[in-house]
Design a protein around this motif. Structure first.
Motif, PDB file in Angstrom:
ATOM      1  N   ARG A  52       0.842  -1.213   0.000  1.00 20.09           N
ATOM      2  CA  ARG A  52       0.000   0.000   0.000  1.00 20.09           C
ATOM      3  C   ARG A  52       0.871   1.254   0.000  1.00 20.09           C
ATOM      4  NH1 ARG A  52      -5.186   0.341   1.141  1.00 20.09           N
ATOM      5  NH2 ARG A  52      -5.204  -1.683   2.205  1.00 20.09           N
ATOM      6  N   GLY A  53       0.659   2.124  -0.981  1.00 20.17           N
ATOM      7  CA  GLY A  53       1.387   3.382  -1.071  1.00 20.17           C
ATOM      8  C   GLY A  53       2.798   3.266  -1.628  1.00 20.17           C
ATOM      9  N   GLU A  54       3.229   2.066  -2.008  1.00 23.15           N
ATOM     10  CA  GLU A  54       4.597   1.857  -2.490  1.00 23.15           C
ATOM     11  C   GLU A  54       4.748   2.353  -3.927  1.00 23.15           C
ATOM     12  OE1 GLU A  54       7.847  -1.740  -2.245  1.00 23.15           O
ATOM     13  OE2 GLU A  54       5.805  -2.292  -2.803  1.00 23.15           O
ATOM     14  N   ASP A  55       5.835   3.038  -4.195  1.00 18.05           N
ATOM     15  CA  ASP A  55       6.182   3.462  -5.547  1.00 18.05           C
ATOM     16  C   ASP A  55       6.432   2.220  -6.406  1.00 18.05           C
ATOM     17  OD1 ASP A  55       7.369   5.569  -7.493  1.00 18.05           O
ATOM     18  OD2 ASP A  55       8.965   4.059  -7.282  1.00 18.05           O
ATOM     19  N   ALA A  56       5.947   2.240  -7.654  1.00 16.72           N
ATOM     20  CA  ALA A  56       6.043   1.052  -8.511  1.00 16.72           C
ATOM     21  C   ALA A  56       7.495   0.624  -8.758  1.00 16.72           C
ATOM     22  CB  ALA A  56       5.324   1.295  -9.834  1.00 16.72           C
ATOM     23  N   LEU A  57       8.384   1.567  -9.037  1.00 15.84           N
ATOM     24  CA  LEU A  57       9.770   1.195  -9.286  1.00 15.84           C
ATOM     25  C   LEU A  57      10.428   0.638  -8.023  1.00 15.84           C
ATOM     26  CD1 LEU A  57      12.261   0.917 -11.039  1.00 15.84           C
ATOM     27  CD2 LEU A  57      12.722   3.353 -10.661  1.00 15.84           C
ATOM     28  N   ALA A  58      10.173   1.259  -6.888  1.00 10.69           N
ATOM     29  CA  ALA A  58      10.718   0.749  -5.628  1.00 10.69           C
ATOM     30  C   ALA A  58      10.196  -0.666  -5.371  1.00 10.69           C
ATOM     31  CB  ALA A  58      10.357   1.684  -4.468  1.00 10.69           C
ATOM     32  N   GLY A  59       8.922  -0.889  -5.655  1.00  4.71           N
ATOM     33  CA  GLY A  59       8.342  -2.213  -5.473  1.00  4.71           C
ATOM     34  C   GLY A  59       8.944  -3.235  -6.421  1.00  4.71           C
ATOM     35  N   ALA A  60       9.196  -2.824  -7.657  1.00  3.53           N
ATOM     36  CA  ALA A  60       9.804  -3.736  -8.629  1.00  3.53           C
ATOM     37  C   ALA A  60      11.187  -4.166  -8.154  1.00  3.53           C
ATOM     38  CB  ALA A  60       9.901  -3.058 -10.003  1.00  3.53           C
ATOM     39  N   LEU A  61      11.990  -3.229  -7.687  1.00  2.00           N
ATOM     40  CA  LEU A  61      13.340  -3.551  -7.222  1.00  2.00           C
ATOM     41  C   LEU A  61      13.297  -4.397  -5.943  1.00  2.00           C
ATOM     42  CD1 LEU A  61      15.053  -0.130  -7.948  1.00  2.00           C
ATOM     43  CD2 LEU A  61      15.261  -2.262  -9.268  1.00  2.00           C
ATOM     44  N   ARG A  62      12.334  -4.124  -5.071  1.00  3.43           N
ATOM     45  CA  ARG A  62      12.169  -4.931  -3.851  1.00  3.43           C
ATOM     46  C   ARG A  62      11.810  -6.365  -4.219  1.00  3.43           C
ATOM     47  NH1 ARG A  62       7.778  -6.630  -1.823  1.00  3.43           N
ATOM     48  NH2 ARG A  62       6.441  -5.071  -2.818  1.00  3.43           N
ATOM     49  N   GLU A  63      10.868  -6.521  -5.132  1.00  4.58           N
ATOM     50  CA  GLU A  63      10.455  -7.862  -5.540  1.00  4.58           C
ATOM     51  C   GLU A  63      11.608  -8.623  -6.196  1.00  4.58           C
ATOM     52  OE1 GLU A  63       7.854  -9.794  -5.107  1.00  4.58           O
ATOM     53  OE2 GLU A  63       6.647  -8.348  -4.007  1.00  4.58           O
ATOM     54  N   VAL A  64      12.394  -7.944  -7.028  1.00  4.22           N
ATOM     55  CA  VAL A  64      13.545  -8.594  -7.659  1.00  4.22           C
ATOM     56  C   VAL A  64      14.493  -9.113  -6.585  1.00  4.22           C
ATOM     57  CG1 VAL A  64      15.668  -8.144  -8.968  1.00  4.22           C
ATOM     58  CG2 VAL A  64      13.464  -7.441  -9.890  1.00  4.22           C
ATOM     59  N   GLU A  65      14.786  -8.281  -5.600  1.00  2.00           N
ATOM     60  CA  GLU A  65      15.718  -8.710  -4.556  1.00  2.00           C
ATOM     61  C   GLU A  65      15.130  -9.835  -3.713  1.00  2.00           C
ATOM     62  OE1 GLU A  65      18.994  -6.967  -1.434  1.00  2.00           O
ATOM     63  OE2 GLU A  65      17.745  -5.565  -2.566  1.00  2.00           O
ATOM     64  N   GLU A  66      13.837  -9.742  -3.383  1.00  2.00           N
ATOM     65  CA  GLU A  66      13.208 -10.800  -2.584  1.00  2.00           C
ATOM     66  C   GLU A  66      13.189 -12.137  -3.332  1.00  2.00           C
ATOM     67  OE1 GLU A  66       9.291  -9.537  -1.422  1.00  2.00           O
ATOM     68  OE2 GLU A  66      10.049  -7.974  -0.093  1.00  2.00           O
ATOM     69  N   GLU A  67      12.864 -12.088  -4.632  1.00  2.00           N
ATOM     70  CA  GLU A  67      12.694 -13.327  -5.389  1.00  2.00           C
ATOM     71  C   GLU A  67      14.002 -13.905  -5.923  1.00  2.00           C
ATOM     72  OE1 GLU A  67       9.644 -13.034  -8.355  1.00  2.00           O
ATOM     73  OE2 GLU A  67       8.073 -12.781  -6.847  1.00  2.00           O
ATOM     74  N   THR A  68      14.989 -13.044  -6.208  1.00  4.27           N
ATOM     75  CA  THR A  68      16.216 -13.522  -6.855  1.00  4.27           C
ATOM     76  C   THR A  68      17.452 -13.418  -5.971  1.00  4.27           C
ATOM     77  OG1 THR A  68      16.918 -11.404  -7.811  1.00  4.27           O
ATOM     78  CG2 THR A  68      15.301 -12.715  -9.072  1.00  4.27           C
ATOM     79  N   GLY A  69      17.394 -12.597  -4.918  1.00  4.01           N
ATOM     80  CA  GLY A  69      18.571 -12.352  -4.095  1.00  4.01           C
ATOM     81  C   GLY A  69      19.526 -11.347  -4.716  1.00  4.01           C
ATOM     82  N   HIS A  70      19.157 -10.767  -5.854  1.00  3.59           N
ATOM     83  CA  HIS A  70      20.035  -9.835  -6.562  1.00  3.59           C
ATOM     84  C   HIS A  70      19.548  -8.395  -6.441  1.00  3.59           C
ATOM     85  CE1 HIS A  70      21.275 -13.601  -8.432  1.00  3.59           C
ATOM     86  NE2 HIS A  70      22.387 -12.973  -8.772  1.00  3.59           N
ATOM     87  N   ARG A  71      20.493  -7.504  -6.193  1.00  6.44           N
ATOM     88  CA  ARG A  71      20.210  -6.079  -6.288  1.00  6.44           C
ATOM     89  C   ARG A  71      20.320  -5.708  -7.758  1.00  6.44           C
ATOM     90  NH1 ARG A  71      23.630  -6.438  -2.335  1.00  6.44           N
ATOM     91  NH2 ARG A  71      25.308  -5.308  -3.354  1.00  6.44           N
ATOM     92  N   ALA A  72      19.542  -4.710  -8.162  1.00  6.88           N
ATOM     93  CA  ALA A  72      19.502  -4.358  -9.578  1.00  6.88           C
ATOM     94  C   ALA A  72      19.516  -2.850  -9.764  1.00  6.88           C
ATOM     95  CB  ALA A  72      18.249  -4.943 -10.217  1.00  6.88           C
ATOM     96  N   VAL A  73      20.075  -2.430 -10.878  1.00  5.03           N
ATOM     97  CA  VAL A  73      20.068  -1.031 -11.286  1.00  5.03           C
ATOM     98  C   VAL A  73      18.995  -0.890 -12.357  1.00  5.03           C
ATOM     99  CG1 VAL A  73      21.376   0.815 -12.385  1.00  5.03           C
ATOM    100  CG2 VAL A  73      22.509  -0.727 -10.771  1.00  5.03           C
ATOM    101  N   PRO A  74      17.959  -0.078 -12.085  1.00  7.87           N
ATOM    102  CA  PRO A  74      16.879   0.036 -13.061  1.00  7.87           C
ATOM    103  C   PRO A  74      17.304   0.798 -14.309  1.00  7.87           C
ATOM    104  CG  PRO A  74      16.524   1.584 -11.266  1.00  7.87           C
ATOM    105  CD  PRO A  74      17.736   0.758 -10.905  1.00  7.87           C
ATOM    106  N   GLY A  75      16.710   0.398 -15.404  1.00  5.83           N
ATOM    107  CA  GLY A  75      16.938   1.072 -16.675  1.00  5.83           C
ATOM    108  C   GLY A  75      15.624   1.589 -17.213  1.00  5.83           C
ATOM    109  N   ALA A  76      15.426   1.420 -18.501  1.00  3.83           N
ATOM    110  CA  ALA A  76      14.248   1.947 -19.174  1.00  3.83           C
ATOM    111  C   ALA A  76      12.974   1.244 -18.715  1.00  3.83           C
ATOM    112  CB  ALA A  76      14.402   1.770 -20.683  1.00  3.83           C
ATOM    113  N   PRO A  77      11.883   2.014 -18.664  1.00  4.75           N
ATOM    114  CA  PRO A  77      10.602   1.352 -18.404  1.00  4.75           C
ATOM    115  C   PRO A  77      10.235   0.475 -19.595  1.00  4.75           C
ATOM    116  CG  PRO A  77      10.298   3.724 -18.731  1.00  4.75           C
ATOM    117  CD  PRO A  77      11.766   3.450 -18.793  1.00  4.75           C
TER     118      PRO A  77
END
Length: 144
Positions: A52-77
């Motif tokens: 609730r209230g989470e920014d979509a990009l922040a949520g995408a990066l959180r989900e990537v780290e939770e599911e893969t264990g990898h930190r990521a640098v976002p690029g193009a939408p």
């Protein structure tokens, strides 16, 4: 308002994820990360529901780290994908993201992870909509 009495029942489920990529540690070729979710027995890109209230990009990066264990640098939408899940409309926003560090550990949501060449990833993906996202990533990384 839903006729079932729950006003949120017909509300759109908001989620976000990434088409995660890296350069192979062996030969520097492009590899795409796919995750296997035992609950659905499918291969897909890492994604998940937004808090609730989470920014979509922040949520995408959180989900990537939770599911893969990898930190990521976002690029193009990448394109937003809309479909029905469990009888409700779902909207998933995606970004291209480069994996920069991390180690996968199997968990309840994701029991396997693969780094594959784009053609192998295309063959492994369960949903056609995920193949479309792979094409979008390739276009972003190698514009014509």
């Amino acid at each position: 308002m839903s006729t079932a009495g729950n006003p949120d029942e017909d509300a759109v489920v908001h989620a976000a994820g990434c088409v995660l990529w890296r350069r192979s540690p062996v030969d520097a070729t492009l590899e795409v990360c796919l995750v296997h979710r035992p609950k659905y027995d499918d291969w897909s890109h890492p994604k998940g529901k937004l808090k609730r209230g989470e920014d979509a990009l922040a949520g995408a990066l959180r989900e990537v780290e939770e599911e893969t264990g990898h930190r990521a640098v976002p690029g193009a939408p990448l394109p937003t994908v809309e479909y029905e899940a469990n009888g409700r409309p779902k909207e998933v926003r995606y970004w291209a993201a480069e994996a920069v560090a991390g180690t996968f550990t199997p968990n309840d949501e994701v029991d396997r992870l693969l780094w594959l060449s784009p053609p192998a990833a295309r063959d492994r993906l369960t949903q056609p909509r995920d193949r479309y996202l792979l094409d979008a990533l390739l276009h972003v990384l190698h514009p014509a």
